[in-house]
Enzyme design. Structure first.
Site, short mmCIF file in Angstrom:
data_model
loop_
_atom_site.label_atom_id
_atom_site.label_comp_id
_atom_site.label_asym_id
_atom_site.label_seq_id
_atom_site.Cartn_x
_atom_site.Cartn_y
_atom_site.Cartn_z
N LYS B 88 0.81 -1.23 0.00
CA LYS B 88 0.00 0.00 0.00
C LYS B 88 0.84 1.28 0.00
O LYS B 88 0.44 2.29 -0.58
CB LYS B 88 -0.95 0.01 1.20
CG LYS B 88 -2.03 -1.06 1.14
CD LYS B 88 -3.04 -0.79 0.04
CE LYS B 88 -4.19 -1.78 0.05
NZ LYS B 88 -5.02 -1.64 -1.16
N GLU B 110 -9.81 5.85 2.78
CA GLU B 110 -10.67 4.81 3.32
C GLU B 110 -9.76 3.66 3.73
O GLU B 110 -8.66 3.53 3.21
CB GLU B 110 -11.67 4.35 2.26
CG GLU B 110 -11.13 3.32 1.25
CD GLU B 110 -10.03 3.87 0.34
OE1 GLU B 110 -9.92 5.10 0.19
OE2 GLU B 110 -9.26 3.06 -0.22
N SER B 377 1.96 -9.72 -1.21
CA SER B 377 1.64 -8.29 -1.08
C SER B 377 1.83 -7.71 0.32
O SER B 377 2.03 -6.52 0.48
CB SER B 377 0.21 -8.04 -1.55
OG SER B 377 -0.69 -8.88 -0.86
#
Lengths: 266, 393
Positions: B88, B110, B377
């Site tokens: 992220k 969010e 990830s």
């Protein structure tokens, strides 16, 4: 002639401004909301905006969100909305406009949606999440069935965009008073006045102001600077605060009459 | 080149938002297109990547996992090793730089499990921006520690009580905030979803994963991989991995969605497998909806895949056949979570575990001379208590 145009012509003759009331299909129930629509028209609403409930309305504040949640829980769907309009049309000639999210329109199929809406007696459609960039996906189909496409103009719209918005719209132009969601704070009347004047210079269509209007006085002040006002969250709040549908109808009737009276003082 | 000027990937994508946001989206598109051609912007981004995020992330050969699968070699692209423990941050640093460039003093985001919220709060702290994160109140209870992490980083966490009180509703609330504040606020959307230009921006900042992988594969294997595997919720790590290989037709791509309790149960997050074309959060894509068009609640053991929509580019890849999309159930993901921990000493995020689960199955059917790269990830520390509850009931 289209009911929307007839309504504005009549209003102009009487030198009155339009009062549009937004109500959710299916809140508190399908029958209950149909009763509210009839009561609103009798109390002095010139046009009814029917909000078709959607699970994730992005441009709405908490009052309409909750209203949509209640309606969905009560079983309201787009199909039921069509049935409700068909039923209302047996006794009602007031213009009815759908306010509906793109998801529901696409799910039914744009062409089917427009055909069915027109055939049950819907006069126009507002799809708030289909701006100019996506409008070509629905405007031609609305046109071919004789329904008006009402696009939103906002405080952030540039002059170039405003020109395209008014030329794509039919029926009237919906000016969103504030940068924000429904039911929030109201913009300063002077600012709304400036923006509406700017829009009126480039179109002959009526320009109505909506978002954030909560009381008769605000409605009067704003309706001075445009062709009418749209009240949604407050109308729903008034009707929903009552203990049952009968009292909701009474409360809504009283509220709309007080707004109408103030507006007609202008 | 996809997307086109208005953000369409074939029939998908676009800008299904209220007019109020359109000028902000246009401005962002112009600013982004300029920035990614601007030398000083790219230099800053590169500096942050190398000295702050910790890139390039390693490409690791999982030898014991490979041996057990007894087929193709399995490599892991270690996004779990970068700052804040998940991919992220690649996106939030890029977008925070855009915010600074555009003179915005506040960012909003969010978050579901809290990974994107933490990555946004991190970037905001680094660049001295005010930060508001929207998070479903149900997720806040489930992910208490991440809520505290965000607060430590100086962000305000706003609980969202509407709808299912999870990521979908947090996203709606962030968009509502932005409708009122776009003049001075940048919305750091965390996945490759949302109105144009977000899917394009997120893809660009995440594509560093695929570009590095390409280079690293050439170094260690002397050729491109036979197959890429990545998990897909909204689809940001997967599109970051896949998009640089788009034109390399010999490279297969497999996205793994959340199979939840099984596709037949109806309780899953497999929008591409079971969704219909619709619009959610400003974009047209596959969405999990019921017959009436209402958005359905999803289920996944991993909060990051618990989302009823998916990025429009994935919908395009699916329809054109460029990528394949499959799913792994909660159970399969948990089993892969355990396996990778025991065989390689790596605790993967439950999201990434879905990709690992499918890669193990796939490798067994492939030749030993072939090789797969799995996008790992994120790391699984955040999931330890969820895994504990599931594995030791």
């Amino acid at each position: 002639m289209n009911r929307i145009r007839t309504t504005f012509n009549k209003l102009q003759e009487k030198k009155r401004k339009a009062l549009v009331i937004f109500l959710t299909v299916g809140d508190p129930s399908i029958t209950g909301s149909a009763n509210l629509v009839k009561a609103a028209c009798e109390a002095g609403a010139d046009i009814i905006e029917l909000g078709v409930p959607f699970s994730d309305p992005l441009a709405d504040g908490p009052i309409i969100q909750h209203s949509f949640t209640r309606a969905i829980a009560k079983g309201a769907t787009l199909n039921k909305s069509m049935e409700m309009v068909e039923h209302l049309r047996t006794s009602l000639d007031t213009p009815l406009i759908y306010m509906i999210s793109s998801m529901l329109v696409l799910n039914m199929g744009v062409q089917v949606f427009m055909r069915r809406s027109a055939s049950v007696g819907v006069d126009g459609v507002i799809i708030p999440d289909m701006p100019l960039e996506e409008a070509s996906e629905f405007v031609p189909y609305a046109k071919s069935t004789g329904m008006s496409s009402i696009l939103l103009a906002t405080p952030t719209s540039t002059s170039t965009r405003l020109r395209s918005i008014v030329s794509t719209s039919s029926g009237f132009v919906y000016y969103v008073n504030v940068s924000g969601v429904t039911g929030g704070i109201l913009a300063k009347p002077a600012e709304v006045s400036r923006s509406v004047a700017k829009i009126k210079r480039i179109t002959k269509l009526p320009v109505l102001a909506g978002f954030g209007i909560k009381d008769p006085k605000q409605a009067r002040v704003l309706s001075k600077v445009c062709d009418g006002v749209i009240i949604g969250s407050k109308a729903i709040e008034v009707a929903n605060a009552a203990s049952n549908n009968k009292n909701g109808i009474k409360a809504l009737d009283k509220f709309i009459r007080s707004v109408r009276k103030e507006m007609d003082r202008n | 080149m996809i997307p086109d000027r208005n953000g369409h990937f074939g029939q998908f994508g676009g800008q299904y938002v209220i007019e109020t946001l359109m000028p902000a989206l246009k401005e962002l598109d112009v600013a982004f297109n300029k920035a990614i051609k601007n030398k000083s912007f790219l230099k800053k981004l590169e500096d942050y990547r190398s000295s702050y995020i910790g890139r390039p992330s390693p490409l690791y050969f999982a030898e014991r996992l490979t041996k057990q699968s007894n087929g193709a070699k399995i490599y892991l692209k270690r996004e779990d090793l970068i700052h804040t423990g998940a991919h992220k941050i690649n996106n939030t640093i890029g977008q925070a730089l855009l915010a600074v460039n555009g003179g915005k003093r506040r960012v909003i985001a969010e978050t579901g499990a809290g990974q994107h919220g933490v990555a946004t709060a991190t970037a905001a702290a680094l660049m001295n921006l005010k930060c508001d994160v929207y998070m479903g109140s149900r997720d806040m209870t489930r992910q208490e520690l991440n809520v505290f992490r965000m607060k430590l980083l100086g962000a305000r966490v706003n609980p969202v009580d509407s709808g299912s009180k999870t990521l979908k509703d947090a996203t709606s609330e962030a968009i509502r905030d932005w409708i009122a504040t776009s003049a001075d606020t940048h919305y750091i959307l965390g996945s490759a979803v949302g109105p144009h230009p977000f899917p394009k921006i997120v893809r660009e900042f995440q594509s560093v994963i695929g570009h590095e992988t390409k280079f690293q594969c050439m170094e260690v294997e002397g050729r491109l991989p036979d197959c890429l595997v990545a998990c897909v919720g909204g689809g940001s790590n997967s599109i970051g991995m896949f998009s640089p290989f788009y034109n390399d037709k010999e490279v297969d791509m497999v996205g793994v969605e959340a199979g939840g309790l099984g596709l037949a149960s109806g309780r899953h997050g497999a929008s591409l497998a079971r969704g219909k074309v619709g619009t959610l959060h400003g974009t047209k894509s596959y969405v999990m909806i019921n017959n009436d068009g209402q958005v359905q609640e999803t289920h996944s053991i991993s909060a990051g895949l618990d989302y009823p929509g998916v990025g429009p580019e994935h919908s395009f890849y699916k329809d054109t056949g460029r990528a394949q999309y499959v799913s792994a159930t909660d159970k399969q993901a948990l089993s892969a979570f355990e396996k990778l921990s025991k065989l390689e000493g790596i605790l993967p995020a439950l999201e990434s575990s879905h990709a690992v689960a499918h890669a193990i199955k796939l490798a067994a059917k492939m030749k030993r001379s072939e090789f797969i790269v799995v996008c790992l990830s994120g790391r699984g520390d955040k999931d330890v208590s969820v895994a504990q509850q599931a594995l030791q009931p």
